[in-house]
Scaffold this motif. Structure first.
Motif, PDB file in Angstrom:
ATOM      1  N   VAL A 222      31.770   6.597  46.737  1.00 16.57           N
ATOM      2  CA  VAL A 222      32.045   7.108  45.390  1.00 16.57           C
ATOM      3  C   VAL A 222      30.757   7.670  44.785  1.00 16.57           C
ATOM      4  CG1 VAL A 222      32.751   6.472  43.042  1.00 16.57           C
ATOM      5  CG2 VAL A 222      33.942   5.487  45.010  1.00 16.57           C
ATOM      6  N   THR A 223      30.767   8.950  44.409  1.00 18.75           N
ATOM      7  CA  THR A 223      29.557   9.568  43.860  1.00 18.75           C
ATOM      8  C   THR A 223      29.563   9.625  42.327  1.00 18.75           C
ATOM      9  OG1 THR A 223      30.500  11.789  43.981  1.00 18.75           O
ATOM     10  CG2 THR A 223      29.263  11.010  45.908  1.00 18.75           C
ATOM     11  N   HIS A 224      30.752   9.542  41.712  1.00 19.29           N
ATOM     12  CA  HIS A 224      30.835   9.618  40.252  1.00 19.29           C
ATOM     13  C   HIS A 224      31.913   8.671  39.735  1.00 19.29           C
ATOM     14  CE1 HIS A 224      29.081  13.498  41.337  1.00 19.29           C
ATOM     15  NE2 HIS A 224      28.629  13.614  40.097  1.00 19.29           N
ATOM     16  N   VAL A 225      31.633   8.095  38.579  1.00 21.99           N
ATOM     17  CA  VAL A 225      32.662   7.364  37.837  1.00 21.99           C
ATOM     18  C   VAL A 225      32.937   8.165  36.567  1.00 21.99           C
ATOM     19  CG1 VAL A 225      33.161   5.252  36.521  1.00 21.99           C
ATOM     20  CG2 VAL A 225      31.981   5.097  38.724  1.00 21.99           C
ATOM     21  N   ILE A 226      34.206   8.371  36.265  1.00 25.68           N
ATOM     22  CA  ILE A 226      34.548   9.021  34.993  1.00 25.68           C
ATOM     23  C   ILE A 226      35.187   7.984  34.074  1.00 25.68           C
ATOM     24  CG2 ILE A 226      35.764  10.903  33.833  1.00 25.68           C
ATOM     25  CD1 ILE A 226      35.795  12.452  36.420  1.00 25.68           C
ATOM     26  N   HIS A 227      34.482   7.639  33.001  1.00 25.93           N
ATOM     27  CA  HIS A 227      35.043   6.710  32.020  1.00 25.93           C
ATOM     28  C   HIS A 227      36.033   7.471  31.132  1.00 25.93           C
ATOM     29  CE1 HIS A 227      32.111   3.650  33.024  1.00 25.93           C
ATOM     30  NE2 HIS A 227      31.096   4.455  32.760  1.00 25.93           N
ATOM     31  N   VAL A 228      37.176   6.840  30.896  1.00 25.92           N
ATOM     32  CA  VAL A 228      38.186   7.451  30.030  1.00 25.92           C
ATOM     33  C   VAL A 228      38.593   6.424  28.984  1.00 25.92           C
ATOM     34  CG1 VAL A 228      40.434   8.592  29.963  1.00 25.92           C
ATOM     35  CG2 VAL A 228      39.100   8.629  32.077  1.00 25.92           C
ATOM     36  N   LEU A 229      38.659   6.853  27.724  1.00 20.37           N
ATOM     37  CA  LEU A 229      39.171   5.938  26.698  1.00 20.37           C
ATOM     38  C   LEU A 229      40.551   6.402  26.273  1.00 20.37           C
ATOM     39  CD1 LEU A 229      38.718   3.426  24.988  1.00 20.37           C
ATOM     40  CD2 LEU A 229      37.736   4.894  23.214  1.00 20.37           C
ATOM     41  N   GLY A 230      41.533   5.564  26.541  1.00 24.29           N
ATOM     42  CA  GLY A 230      42.911   5.889  26.190  1.00 24.29           C
ATOM     43  C   GLY A 230      43.280   5.345  24.819  1.00 24.29           C
ATOM     44  N   PRO A 231      44.494   5.690  24.351  1.00 27.69           N
ATOM     45  CA  PRO A 231      44.991   5.162  23.076  1.00 27.69           C
ATOM     46  C   PRO A 231      45.303   3.662  23.216  1.00 27.69           C
ATOM     47  CG  PRO A 231      46.719   6.358  24.244  1.00 27.69           C
ATOM     48  CD  PRO A 231      45.462   6.577  25.022  1.00 27.69           C
ATOM     49  N   ASN A 232      45.080   2.920  22.137  1.00 27.82           N
ATOM     50  CA  ASN A 232      45.300   1.476  22.169  1.00 27.82           C
ATOM     51  C   ASN A 232      46.474   1.057  21.282  1.00 27.82           C
ATOM     52  OD1 ASN A 232      45.049  -1.334  22.245  1.00 27.82           O
ATOM     53  ND2 ASN A 232      43.624  -1.298  20.508  1.00 27.82           N
ATOM     54  N   MET A 233      47.439   0.325  21.860  1.00 25.63           N
ATOM     55  CA  MET A 233      48.581  -0.189  21.108  1.00 25.63           C
ATOM     56  C   MET A 233      48.507  -1.709  20.954  1.00 25.63           C
ATOM     57  SD  MET A 233      50.365   2.361  20.214  1.00 25.63           S
ATOM     58  CE  MET A 233      50.576   4.104  20.604  1.00 25.63           C
ATOM     59  N   ASN A 234      47.369  -2.290  21.305  1.00 22.27           N
ATOM     60  CA  ASN A 234      47.208  -3.752  21.251  1.00 22.27           C
ATOM     61  C   ASN A 234      46.469  -4.153  19.974  1.00 22.27           C
ATOM     62  OD1 ASN A 234      46.429  -6.418  21.567  1.00 22.27           O
ATOM     63  ND2 ASN A 234      45.665  -6.163  23.673  1.00 22.27           N
ATOM     64  N   GLY A 235      47.150  -4.893  19.105  1.00 23.31           N
ATOM     65  CA  GLY A 235      46.590  -5.320  17.826  1.00 23.31           C
ATOM     66  C   GLY A 235      45.314  -6.144  17.935  1.00 23.31           C
ATOM     67  N   GLN A 236      45.052  -6.713  19.112  1.00 28.50           N
ATOM     68  CA  GLN A 236      43.830  -7.518  19.304  1.00 28.50           C
ATOM     69  C   GLN A 236      42.623  -6.667  19.704  1.00 28.50           C
ATOM     70  OE1 GLN A 236      44.595 -10.413  18.429  1.00 28.50           O
ATOM     71  NE2 GLN A 236      46.714 -10.726  19.051  1.00 28.50           N
ATOM     72  N   ARG A 237      42.837  -5.365  19.876  1.00 24.13           N
ATOM     73  CA  ARG A 237      41.733  -4.501  20.315  1.00 24.13           C
ATOM     74  C   ARG A 237      41.431  -3.471  19.229  1.00 24.13           C
ATOM     75  NH1 ARG A 237      41.597  -8.035  23.076  1.00 24.13           N
ATOM     76  NH2 ARG A 237      41.965  -8.292  25.309  1.00 24.13           N
ATOM     77  N   PRO A 238      40.196  -2.907  19.254  1.00 27.08           N
ATOM     78  CA  PRO A 238      39.809  -1.935  18.215  1.00 27.08           C
ATOM     79  C   PRO A 238      40.680  -0.671  18.230  1.00 27.08           C
ATOM     80  CG  PRO A 238      37.890  -2.622  19.523  1.00 27.08           C
ATOM     81  CD  PRO A 238      39.102  -3.175  20.208  1.00 27.08           C
ATOM     82  N   ASN A 239      40.780  -0.016  17.089  1.00 24.09           N
ATOM     83  CA  ASN A 239      41.488   1.267  16.941  1.00 24.09           C
ATOM     84  C   ASN A 239      42.955   1.195  17.354  1.00 24.09           C
ATOM     85  OD1 ASN A 239      39.110   2.758  16.162  1.00 24.09           O
ATOM     86  ND2 ASN A 239      38.481   2.636  18.309  1.00 24.09           N
ATOM     87  N   CYS A 240      43.643   0.123  16.973  1.00 23.05           N
ATOM     88  CA  CYS A 240      45.055   0.004  17.338  1.00 23.05           C
ATOM     89  C   CYS A 240      45.887   1.034  16.580  1.00 23.05           C
ATOM     90  CB  CYS A 240      45.565  -1.403  17.036  1.00 23.05           C
ATOM     91  SG  CYS A 240      47.320  -1.566  17.401  1.00 23.05           S
ATOM     92  N   LEU A 241      46.772   1.728  17.311  1.00 24.41           N
ATOM     93  CA  LEU A 241      47.596   2.777  16.698  1.00 24.41           C
ATOM     94  C   LEU A 241      48.909   2.243  16.109  1.00 24.41           C
ATOM     95  CD1 LEU A 241      47.087   5.718  19.226  1.00 24.41           C
ATOM     96  CD2 LEU A 241      46.132   5.503  16.922  1.00 24.41           C
ATOM     97  N   ASN A 242      49.097   0.923  16.137  1.00 28.37           N
ATOM     98  CA  ASN A 242      50.284   0.322  15.519  1.00 28.37           C
ATOM     99  C   ASN A 242      51.584   1.025  15.873  1.00 28.37           C
ATOM    100  OD1 ASN A 242      48.876  -1.741  14.040  1.00 28.37           O
ATOM    101  ND2 ASN A 242      48.080  -0.076  12.733  1.00 28.37           N
ATOM    102  N   ASN A 243      51.766   1.240  17.183  1.00 25.68           N
ATOM    103  CA  ASN A 243      53.018   1.820  17.653  1.00 25.68           C
ATOM    104  C   ASN A 243      53.263   3.276  17.219  1.00 25.68           C
ATOM    105  OD1 ASN A 243      54.330   0.105  19.429  1.00 25.68           O
ATOM    106  ND2 ASN A 243      56.266   0.348  18.296  1.00 25.68           N
TER     107      ASN A 243
END
Ligand code: AR6
Length: 231
Positions: free
Chosen positions: A185-206
């Motif tokens: 593996v030569t590269h890792v691509i970090h991706v931040l997806g949408p969060n629907m979990n109330g215990q995690r930051p930036n929750c989209l509340n469904n």
């Protein structure tokens, strides 16, 4: 004797994974084996609790847009078990849409051991990251940071300190990382997806109007990042 030593066990394990792989990728042809390959987990669908049906729709739709752009590369959706619901959903939808199975397929295995245990060459892997781009937190993020060693955190810090939902960050992996030397593996691509979990930051509340938009952006950024590496 009937006892297997560790080497034999590993060999057998690799063989059984190999058999699963062959079933996974019926229709593959040798010409694609060494094509630039991106392996990615299903973003947001475990810890971030995003709806699987909606996510599968977005994965297939976005893959379709990119699969026809270029000739010689592969996109591979990975999950840990054969029971994975997201893999089944995506497989069914990809078949319906007649996506070329040489260019896009699903694969069962640990994304940090795709070559050593699954025999699959992937030069780029994606990570379902957190906004701080920090190790730990379980899931695929913890697995990738652990397998890559501390140099991944250092290399990531050089690129950025945080990530916005829907965005991706390409990080070249130092050749001293075990992921590089063992897995290729030569590269890792970090991706931040949408969060629907109330215990995690930036929750989209469904809010799935917003959630689907952000997940779609996340996959587009991921595939753009991959293309920026291989061209
Ligand atoms: N190999 C392949 N797939 C895996 C592996 C692995 N080693 N481990 C998990 N998966 P998740 P998210 C699959 O929860 O929902 C973290 O704490 C898993 O079955 O890792 O985007 C981060 O720090 C699922 O299909 O990511 C974030 O805070 C997929 O990977 C948060 O979780 C994604 O599951 C991100 O949550």
């Amino acid at each position: 004797g009937t006892h297997l030593d560790l080497k034999d066990r590993k060999h057998l394990a690799a063989e059984s994974v190999g058999a699963a792989v062959a079933l996974n990728s019926i229709g593959d042809c040798a010409a694609f084996d060494n094509a630039p390959t991106l392996a990615f987990p299903s973003i947001s669908t475990a810890d971030f609790q995003f709806d699987l049906e909606k996510a599968s729709e977005i994965i297939v739709e976005t893959v379709l847009e990119y699969a026809n752009k270029l000739r010689n590369f592969r996109l591979v959706l990975v999950d840990l078990t054969h029971k994975s619901k997201i893999l089944s959903l995506v497989k069914a939808k990809a078949a319906q849409k007649n996506i070329n199975s040489n260019k896009f397929f699903t694969f069962v295995g640990d994304i940090t051991r795709l070559f050593s245990e699954g025999g699959l060459h992937c030069n780029v892997i994606a990570n379902a990251a957190n906004w701080r781009l920090k190790p730990g937190g379980g899931g695929v993020n913890e697995a990738i940071f652990t397998a890559a060693g501390p140099m991944l955190e250092a290399a990531t810090k050089e690129q950025a300190k945080s990530l916005t939902p829907g965005r991706a960050l390409v990080v070249p992996l130092p050749s001293t990382s075990p992921l590089f030397s063992r897995e290729g593996v030569t590269h890792v691509i970090h991706v931040l997806g949408p969060n629907m979990n109330g215990q995690r930051p930036n929750c989209l509340n469904n809010n799935y109007d917003e959630g689907c938009k952000v997940l779609k952006e996340a996959y587009s950024s991921l595939f753009e990042g991959f293309l920026s590496i291989i061209f």
